[in-house]
Design a protein around this motif. Structure first.
Motif, PDB file in Angstrom:
ATOM      1  N   GLY A 166       2.835  -0.036   7.966  1.00  0.00           N
ATOM      2  CA  GLY A 166       2.380  -1.333   7.485  1.00  0.00           C
ATOM      3  C   GLY A 166       3.290  -1.734   6.341  1.00  0.00           C
ATOM      4  N   THR A 167       2.934  -2.769   5.617  1.00  0.00           N
ATOM      5  CA  THR A 167       3.714  -3.162   4.439  1.00  0.00           C
ATOM      6  C   THR A 167       2.864  -2.966   3.184  1.00  0.00           C
ATOM      7  N   ALA A 168       3.541  -2.875   2.049  1.00  0.00           N
ATOM      8  CA  ALA A 168       2.815  -2.722   0.780  1.00  0.00           C
ATOM      9  C   ALA A 168       1.878  -3.897   0.553  1.00  0.00           C
ATOM     10  N   ASP A 169       2.300  -5.095   0.941  1.00  0.00           N
ATOM     11  CA  ASP A 169       1.464  -6.279   0.766  1.00  0.00           C
ATOM     12  C   ASP A 169       0.178  -6.169   1.587  1.00  0.00           C
ATOM     13  N   TYR A 170       0.309  -5.759   2.859  1.00  0.00           N
ATOM     14  CA  TYR A 170      -0.883  -5.612   3.696  1.00  0.00           C
ATOM     15  C   TYR A 170      -1.819  -4.545   3.137  1.00  0.00           C
ATOM     16  N   LEU A 171      -1.277  -3.404   2.738  1.00  0.00           N
ATOM     17  CA  LEU A 171      -2.109  -2.307   2.244  1.00  0.00           C
ATOM     18  C   LEU A 171      -2.781  -2.666   0.922  1.00  0.00           C
ATOM     19  N   LYS A 172      -2.111  -3.488   0.115  1.00  0.00           N
ATOM     20  CA  LYS A 172      -2.721  -3.933  -1.133  1.00  0.00           C
ATOM     21  C   LYS A 172      -3.929  -4.819  -0.847  1.00  0.00           C
ATOM     22  N   ARG A 173      -3.840  -5.644   0.174  1.00  0.00           N
ATOM     23  CA  ARG A 173      -4.926  -6.577   0.497  1.00  0.00           C
ATOM     24  C   ARG A 173      -6.050  -5.916   1.288  1.00  0.00           C
ATOM     25  N   HIS A 174      -5.700  -4.939   2.132  1.00  0.00           N
ATOM     26  CA  HIS A 174      -6.702  -4.382   3.048  1.00  0.00           C
ATOM     27  C   HIS A 174      -7.007  -2.912   2.800  1.00  0.00           C
ATOM     28  N   GLY A 175      -6.281  -2.274   1.874  1.00  0.00           N
ATOM     29  CA  GLY A 175      -6.494  -0.856   1.619  1.00  0.00           C
ATOM     30  C   GLY A 175      -5.693   0.011   2.567  1.00  0.00           C
ATOM     31  N   THR A 176      -5.432   1.243   2.134  1.00  0.00           N
ATOM     32  CA  THR A 176      -4.670   2.190   2.951  1.00  0.00           C
ATOM     33  C   THR A 176      -5.630   3.133   3.665  1.00  0.00           C
ATOM     34  N   PRO A 177      -5.590   3.180   4.994  1.00  0.00           N
ATOM     35  CA  PRO A 177      -6.482   4.108   5.704  1.00  0.00           C
ATOM     36  C   PRO A 177      -6.136   5.562   5.377  1.00  0.00           C
ATOM     37  N   LYS A 178      -7.166   6.341   5.033  1.00  0.00           N
ATOM     38  CA  LYS A 178      -6.950   7.745   4.677  1.00  0.00           C
ATOM     39  C   LYS A 178      -7.220   8.677   5.856  1.00  0.00           C
ATOM     40  N   THR A 179      -7.969   8.193   6.832  1.00  0.00           N
ATOM     41  CA  THR A 179      -8.264   8.987   8.030  1.00  0.00           C
ATOM     42  C   THR A 179      -8.005   8.109   9.253  1.00  0.00           C
ATOM     43  N   ILE A 180      -7.876   8.766  10.393  1.00  0.00           N
ATOM     44  CA  ILE A 180      -7.603   8.024  11.618  1.00  0.00           C
ATOM     45  C   ILE A 180      -8.778   7.121  11.989  1.00  0.00           C
ATOM     46  N   GLU A 181     -10.009   7.556  11.622  1.00  0.00           N
ATOM     47  CA  GLU A 181     -11.190   6.749  11.929  1.00  0.00           C
ATOM     48  C   GLU A 181     -11.193   5.429  11.155  1.00  0.00           C
ATOM     49  N   GLU A 182     -10.596   5.418   9.976  1.00  0.00           N
ATOM     50  CA  GLU A 182     -10.582   4.198   9.168  1.00  0.00           C
ATOM     51  C   GLU A 182      -9.703   3.105   9.761  1.00  0.00           C
ATOM     52  N   LEU A 183      -8.914   3.453  10.765  1.00  0.00           N
ATOM     53  CA  LEU A 183      -8.132   2.419  11.440  1.00  0.00           C
ATOM     54  C   LEU A 183      -9.030   1.405  12.141  1.00  0.00           C
ATOM     55  N   ASP A 184     -10.292   1.782  12.406  1.00  0.00           N
ATOM     56  CA  ASP A 184     -11.235   0.843  13.019  1.00  0.00           C
ATOM     57  C   ASP A 184     -11.408  -0.408  12.165  1.00  0.00           C
ATOM     58  N   ASP A 185     -11.180  -0.292  10.861  1.00  0.00           N
ATOM     59  CA  ASP A 185     -11.411  -1.416   9.953  1.00  0.00           C
ATOM     60  C   ASP A 185     -10.123  -2.199   9.654  1.00  0.00           C
ATOM     61  N   HIS A 186      -9.059  -1.933  10.416  1.00  0.00           N
ATOM     62  CA  HIS A 186      -7.780  -2.581  10.128  1.00  0.00           C
ATOM     63  C   HIS A 186      -7.286  -3.417  11.303  1.00  0.00           C
ATOM     64  N   ARG A 187      -6.357  -4.311  10.973  1.00  0.00           N
ATOM     65  CA  ARG A 187      -5.750  -5.164  11.984  1.00  0.00           C
ATOM     66  C   ARG A 187      -4.603  -4.406  12.646  1.00  0.00           C
ATOM     67  N   ILE A 188      -4.655  -4.306  13.970  1.00  0.00           N
ATOM     68  CA  ILE A 188      -3.698  -3.516  14.726  1.00  0.00           C
ATOM     69  C   ILE A 188      -2.850  -4.444  15.597  1.00  0.00           C
ATOM     70  N   VAL A 189      -1.537  -4.247  15.545  1.00  0.00           N
ATOM     71  CA  VAL A 189      -0.596  -4.990  16.394  1.00  0.00           C
ATOM     72  C   VAL A 189      -0.087  -4.031  17.467  1.00  0.00           C
ATOM     73  N   VAL A 190      -0.135  -4.450  18.738  1.00  0.00           N
ATOM     74  CA  VAL A 190       0.244  -3.545  19.828  1.00  0.00           C
ATOM     75  C   VAL A 190       1.199  -4.243  20.792  1.00  0.00           C
ATOM     76  N   TYR A 191       1.684  -3.464  21.753  1.00  0.00           N
ATOM     77  CA  TYR A 191       2.602  -3.975  22.766  1.00  0.00           C
ATOM     78  C   TYR A 191       1.825  -4.779  23.799  1.00  0.00           C
ATOM     79  N   GLY A 192       2.410  -5.894  24.259  1.00  0.00           N
ATOM     80  CA  GLY A 192       1.731  -6.772  25.205  1.00  0.00           C
ATOM     81  C   GLY A 192       1.746  -6.258  26.634  1.00  0.00           C
ATOM     82  N   ASP A 193       1.007  -6.966  27.490  1.00  0.00           N
ATOM     83  CA  ASP A 193       0.835  -6.543  28.881  1.00  0.00           C
ATOM     84  C   ASP A 193       1.837  -7.189  29.828  1.00  0.00           C
ATOM     85  N   GLU A 194       2.664  -8.121  29.325  1.00  0.00           N
ATOM     86  CA  GLU A 194       3.467  -8.949  30.218  1.00  0.00           C
ATOM     87  C   GLU A 194       4.702  -8.253  30.771  1.00  0.00           C
TER      88      GLU A 194
END
Length: 298
Positions: A166-194
């Motif tokens: 991620g970026t420092a700006d994003y982590l400052k605004r949304h917090g840094t996940p400390k465990t893999i489960e905390e990724l549930d509370d974050h915005r995730i960008v993934v590869y498309g289906d096309e």
């Protein structure tokens, strides 16, 4: 068969018009037309269908053009090899690789290579598909998977791993996940289906540590790794990216470093008939040195 007429025919077949072929050959449209008519007369077959929107090869024209393309491709290759018989590498070198790797890693290093070998005329084709090296769509490819075409020489360059960024700006605004489960509370960008992903299981981040009854939903899908990088750099969210990105883009922050996604390898690939090309040899050695320097600094 007259070689001059065959050369004109091939130019017309590739250009699709007398006018464009004439421009490439430095001939008038009427001179090109006369050459084609004379060739058709000598062969006693029509080579083109002529209509208002341009020229279309006949079946006989298609057959002749396939042969002509092979002949002129081999002649161009021979000419390049002969020009390399001098002491220093010289001549054209067309390199293809993926959009992301080419944009982020390769092109920033081209200046140094051309400073070392100014008599090489280099072009880079960025394409997430595979150009056909056997048909000389490129001389060299840097592939992020083992080549599937036969009769290609391959050299392993480096291995890469997907990690979380991620970026420092994003982590400052949304917090840094400390465990893999905390990724549930974050915005995730993934590869498309096309389009076909560059590696299997590329969207592992949607499932890693997620609850079975509440799968993660991405904030954005992009069918290009470089596009995902740019989205992350904008502060949109977190994504899995190849680790070489972090070495080239200093605004990325690694998250949960113990997490490891898919891994893949980069290969230097070229046709067997170019095995003795000096241009290819010096470019290969240059890349190997750049990668070794990078690993030393890591």
């Amino acid at each position: 068969m007259d070689w001059d007429k065959l050369r004109v025919f091939h130019a017309v077949a590739e250009a699709g018009s007398f006018t464009h072929a004439g421009e490439s050959l430095n001939l008038s449209q009427s001179a090109v037309s006369r050459q084609i008519s004379a060739l058709e007369e000598s062969l006693s077959v029509p080579l083109f269908h002529r209509h208002a929107r341009g020229l279309i090869l006949t079946e006989q024209g298609e057959l002749l053009n396939r042969t002509a393309r092979d002949v002129f491709t081999k002649l161009a290759m021979t000419e390049a090899q002969l020009s390399e018989s001098r002491e220093r590498p010289r001549g054209p070198l067309k390199v293809t690789t993926t959009v992301a790797f080419g944009s982020l890693w390769l092109t920033p290093r081209i200046r140094e290579f051309l400073d070392l070998y100014p008599e090489i005329q280099m072009s880079v084709v960025l394409d997430d598909g595979e150009l056909d090296l056997a048909m000389r769509q490129a001389d060299v490819a840097i592939r992020l998977m083992p080549p599937r075409q036969p009769d290609l020489v391959q050299r392993h360059l480096m291995d890469m791993h997907y990690k979380l960024y991620g970026t420092a700006d994003y982590l400052k605004r949304h917090g840094t996940p400390k465990t893999i489960e905390e990724l549930d509370d974050h915005r995730i960008v993934v590869y498309g289906d096309e389009s076909k992903p560059p590696v299997d299981n590329i969207n592992w981040l949607l499932e890693a540590g997620a609850r079975a009854d509440a799968p993660r939903r991405p904030v954005l899908k992009v069918n290009n790794i470089y596009g995902i990088l740019r989205a992350v750099q904008s502060g949109l969210g977190i994504a899995a990216l190849p680790d070489y990105f972090a070495r080239e883009a200093d605004d990325l922050v690694e998250i949960l470093p113990e997490l490891r996604g898919p891994s893949f390898d980069a290969y230097f690939v070229y046709p067997e008939e170019l095995r003795h090309s000096k241009r290819i040899a010096v470019f290969r050695d240059f890349l190997i040195k750049k990668i070794a320097d990078q690993e030393t600094q890591a």
